[in-house]
Design a protein around this motif. Structure first.
Motif, PDB file in Angstrom:
ATOM      1  N   SER A   1      13.958  22.348 -51.666  1.00 35.04           N
ATOM      2  CA  SER A   1      14.909  21.258 -51.913  1.00 35.04           C
ATOM      3  C   SER A   1      14.574  20.159 -50.915  1.00 35.04           C
ATOM      4  O   SER A   1      14.477  20.437 -49.718  1.00 35.04           O
ATOM      5  CB  SER A   1      16.344  21.723 -51.661  1.00 35.04           C
ATOM      6  OG  SER A   1      16.595  22.875 -52.407  1.00 35.04           O
TER       7      SER A   1
ATOM      8  N   ARG B   1       6.140  30.626 -57.605  1.00 38.28           N
ATOM      9  CA  ARG B   1       6.402  29.213 -57.325  1.00 38.28           C
ATOM     10  C   ARG B   1       7.000  29.052 -55.940  1.00 38.28           C
ATOM     11  O   ARG B   1       7.604  29.975 -55.388  1.00 38.28           O
ATOM     12  CB  ARG B   1       7.281  28.595 -58.406  1.00 38.28           C
ATOM     13  CG  ARG B   1       8.786  28.892 -58.550  1.00 38.28           C
ATOM     14  CD  ARG B   1       9.378  30.017 -57.885  1.00 38.28           C
ATOM     15  NE  ARG B   1      10.784  30.206 -58.145  1.00 38.28           N
ATOM     16  CZ  ARG B   1      11.742  30.204 -57.209  1.00 38.28           C
ATOM     17  NH1 ARG B   1      11.442  30.021 -55.951  1.00 38.28           N
ATOM     18  NH2 ARG B   1      12.980  30.438 -57.517  1.00 38.28           N
TER      19      ARG B   1
ATOM     20  N   GLU C   1      13.133  20.844 -55.991  1.00 39.63           N
ATOM     21  CA  GLU C   1      14.503  21.029 -56.499  1.00 39.63           C
ATOM     22  C   GLU C   1      15.383  19.869 -56.023  1.00 39.63           C
ATOM     23  O   GLU C   1      16.095  19.971 -55.021  1.00 39.63           O
ATOM     24  CB  GLU C   1      15.040  22.385 -56.041  1.00 39.63           C
ATOM     25  CG  GLU C   1      14.082  23.499 -56.459  1.00 39.63           C
ATOM     26  CD  GLU C   1      14.744  24.805 -56.803  1.00 39.63           C
ATOM     27  OE1 GLU C   1      15.590  25.251 -56.032  1.00 39.63           O
ATOM     28  OE2 GLU C   1      14.405  25.363 -57.879  1.00 39.63           O
TER      29      GLU C   1
ATOM     30  N   ARG D   1      11.095  34.875 -51.855  1.00 38.28           N
ATOM     31  CA  ARG D   1      11.802  33.877 -51.040  1.00 38.28           C
ATOM     32  C   ARG D   1      12.565  34.566 -49.915  1.00 38.28           C
ATOM     33  O   ARG D   1      12.649  35.795 -49.870  1.00 38.28           O
ATOM     34  CB  ARG D   1      12.745  33.038 -51.913  1.00 38.28           C
ATOM     35  CG  ARG D   1      13.808  33.842 -52.616  1.00 38.28           C
ATOM     36  CD  ARG D   1      14.602  32.983 -53.593  1.00 38.28           C
ATOM     37  NE  ARG D   1      15.521  33.790 -54.374  1.00 38.28           N
ATOM     38  CZ  ARG D   1      16.104  33.399 -55.475  1.00 38.28           C
ATOM     39  NH1 ARG D   1      15.868  32.201 -55.969  1.00 38.28           N
ATOM     40  NH2 ARG D   1      16.937  34.189 -56.122  1.00 38.28           N
TER      41      ARG D   1
ATOM     42  N   TYR E   1      22.395  24.523 -58.189  1.00 38.27           N
ATOM     43  CA  TYR E   1      21.149  25.230 -57.878  1.00 38.27           C
ATOM     44  C   TYR E   1      20.959  26.516 -58.693  1.00 38.27           C
ATOM     45  O   TYR E   1      19.925  26.714 -59.337  1.00 38.27           O
ATOM     46  CB  TYR E   1      21.112  25.522 -56.366  1.00 38.27           C
ATOM     47  CG  TYR E   1      20.191  26.636 -55.976  1.00 38.27           C
ATOM     48  CD1 TYR E   1      18.821  26.451 -56.033  1.00 38.27           C
ATOM     49  CD2 TYR E   1      20.688  27.881 -55.598  1.00 38.27           C
ATOM     50  CE1 TYR E   1      17.963  27.482 -55.713  1.00 38.27           C
ATOM     51  CE2 TYR E   1      19.836  28.908 -55.275  1.00 38.27           C
ATOM     52  CZ  TYR E   1      18.476  28.716 -55.335  1.00 38.27           C
ATOM     53  OH  TYR E   1      17.628  29.727 -55.031  1.00 38.27           O
TER      54      TYR E   1
HETATM   55  N1  GLU Z   1      15.589  25.121 -53.421  1.00 37.28           N
HETATM   56  C1  GLU Z   1      15.821  26.383 -52.815  1.00 37.28           C
HETATM   57  C2  GLU Z   1      15.614  26.269 -51.326  1.00 37.28           C
HETATM   58  O1  GLU Z   1      15.001  25.319 -50.862  1.00 37.28           O
HETATM   59  C3  GLU Z   1      14.836  27.350 -53.425  1.00 37.28           C
HETATM   60  C4  GLU Z   1      15.203  28.727 -53.364  1.00 37.28           C
HETATM   61  C5  GLU Z   1      14.395  29.529 -54.363  1.00 37.28           C
HETATM   62  O2  GLU Z   1      13.229  29.787 -54.054  1.00 37.28           O
HETATM   63  O3  GLU Z   1      14.902  29.821 -55.437  1.00 37.28           O
HETATM   64  O4  GLU Z   1      16.071  27.086 -50.572  1.00 37.28           O
END
Ligand code: GLU
Length: 465
Positions: free
Chosen positions: A10, A6, A42, A199, A181
């Motif tokens: 954010s 995935r 997110e 990530r 988070y």
């Molecule tokens: N929402 C987090 C960000 O934008 C995601 C990080 C993840 O992939 O868990 O950094």
């Protein structure tokens, strides 16, 4: 096991180039394994999230032509599931309500502790529920004291171990009850059956916290792969200060999505010596092992090089369409049908000189913005002797009924030069300046053909006076 990855941005800012690369790597990995690639927004941090940014991020992913599987998940909609898990952790004594206020935090609880270092351990972690006041609180995860280390395997970095003495009792629910988070990610990744989390390396401490939550819940964690960050040319993390750090800036500069994807894929991943490829090739070659361990350097020259190759490989009709769309969106210019035709005729001569749609646009502007030519600084180069040459040329060509195409024009100019004891460039340079407002352009006779006789002579007359 079905491979499911995935991308989970954010919506607190525009899509960063690092985020776009993360999305791409997740997509490439999932597709190389015949798996699914999912998109999750997110948006639980209500103060910082913004729905128009969500839309922009989704549009940027679409623009890159990275298709996702299944419906987009908006994390806010999973809040009940997050709350249930927070309650469960509280019930089991794996998390606790913390009533420490700001003063407590600064004055007492961060003070250096010889054994544990300076990391935050809440004074409320072992208090019984009965003792708790009825006042605002957050929920914190109770980081275990024993074992004091956590080990895990990262698909890129190999075996990693983390000292839990460096991990504070982190917050999993804010004072308004909403999940933070780290908790939300674990619950959602688990429910979405994510098999691999790929990530940026900046998430390593989050991974440790998330692994602690997986352990507490007795859930199997996904496989983690942390990608080294992208650096600027001076070796620092690529940031807003570097100018080009968000995808939108590259869209504005007229890079094609295919070129962006190709370049992003090469930022930190490689397959043999392949530099120039398309998405299907990248899918067939992609492995996590191909991702390097050290940071990659963002190099605009390389991007321009890749971009030029993609541009040159694209059929002219497609470039024409992309350029019209680009001009409409980013330059706010809608051109008439006849200008569009001229532009189409001009493209084969200009594409090979350009690396982006913006460069093509800049080089073609003279075709339909005559006023623009008249204000160009370069016109001062037309001194009296050049003007005289042009005036005599106009007088010679005007009365002749010549087939107005590049071949006849070329012959005409050559003969004219011989007769008047001139070199081609003696007339070519002032012609180019007067017609295009520039000292460099594709062949001048092609430009004269595209402009047509009337427009060519009108432009020359304007600059002779
Ligand atoms: N929402 C987090 C960000 O934008 C995601 C990080 C993840 O992939 O868990 O950094």
């Amino acid at each position: 096991m079905e491979i499911r990855t995935r991308f989970a941005p954010s919506p607190t800012g525009e899509l960063h180039i690092g985020g776009a690369r993360t999305a791409l790597f997740n997509y490439l990995f999932a597709k190389s394994m015949k798996g699914k690639f999912l998109l999750r927004i997110e948006d639980t941090d209500l103060k910082r999230s913004n729905s128009s940014l969500s839309e922009k991020i989704i549009n940027d992913i679409k623009w890159l032509n990275i298709p996702w599987d299944e419906e987009i998940v908006f994390q806010q909609q999973n809040q009940n599931e997050h709350k249930q898990i927070i309650d469960f952790l509280l019930e089991k004594g794996l998390a606790f309500r913390c009533f420490s206020n700001k003063e407590d935090l600064t004055a007492t609880t961060f003070k250096a502790d010889k054994l544990r270092g300076t990391v935050f351990r809440s004074p409320w972690r072992d208090r019984v529920v009965m003792d708790q006041p009825s006042m605002q609180n957050v929920v914190r995860f109770k980081v275990p004291n024993d074992p004091s280390q956590i080990n895990f395997i990262d698909k890129i970095r190999g075996d990693l171990s983390w000292d839990l003495n460096n991990i504070e009792d982190f917050i999993i629910a804010r004072s308004d009850g909403s999940s933070t988070y780290n908790l939300a990610v674990v619950v959602d990744d688990h429910n979405m059956k994510i098999s691999h989390v790929i990530r940026g390396e900046d998430h390593l401490t989050n991974t440790v916290k998330q692994l602690l939550i997986y352990q507490a819940l007795d859930w199997t964690p996904p496989i983690f792969a942390h990608i080294p960050l992208i650096h600027n040319t001076t070796g620092e993390k690529l940031s807003k200060r570097d100018g080009n750090s968000n995808l939108v800036e590259f869209k504005h500069q007229g890079f094609l999505p295919d070129a962006m994807l190709n370049y992003l894929a090469r930022l930190g991943w490689s397959y043999k010596n392949e530099e120039y490829f398309n998405l299907d090739q990248a899918i067939s070659w992609f492995t996590l092992e191909g991702i390097g361990k050290s940071p990659s350097k963002f190099d605009i020259k390389k991007l321009l090089y890749i971009s030029k190759k993609h541009l040159m490989a694209k059929p002219i009709n497609e470039i024409h369409e992309s350029l019209l769309r680009y001009m409409e969106i980013y330059k706010n210019i809608n051109i008439s049908e006849s200008c569009s035709k001229k532009l189409r005729l001009f493209l084969p001569f200009v594409v090979e000189r350009c690396a982006t749609l913006e460069e093509i646009f800049e080089s073609s502007l003279f075709l339909f913005e005559e006023e623009n030519v008249r204000v160009k600084k370069v016109l001062v180069l037309l001194d009296d002797s050049s003007k005289k040459i042009l005036a005599e040329f106009v007088a010679a060509i005007k009365p002749i009924s010549l087939i107005w195409n590049s071949e006849y024009l070329n012959n005409f100019i050559n003969t004219y030069c011989q007769k008047n004891n001139l070199k081609f460039r003696d007339i070519g340079v002032p012609l180019r300046i007067a017609l295009t407002g520039s000292t460099s352009s594709p062949s001048i006779v092609h430009i004269m053909e595209i402009l047509g006789k009337k427009n060519t002579l009108d432009r020359l007359n304007q600059n002779i006076d």
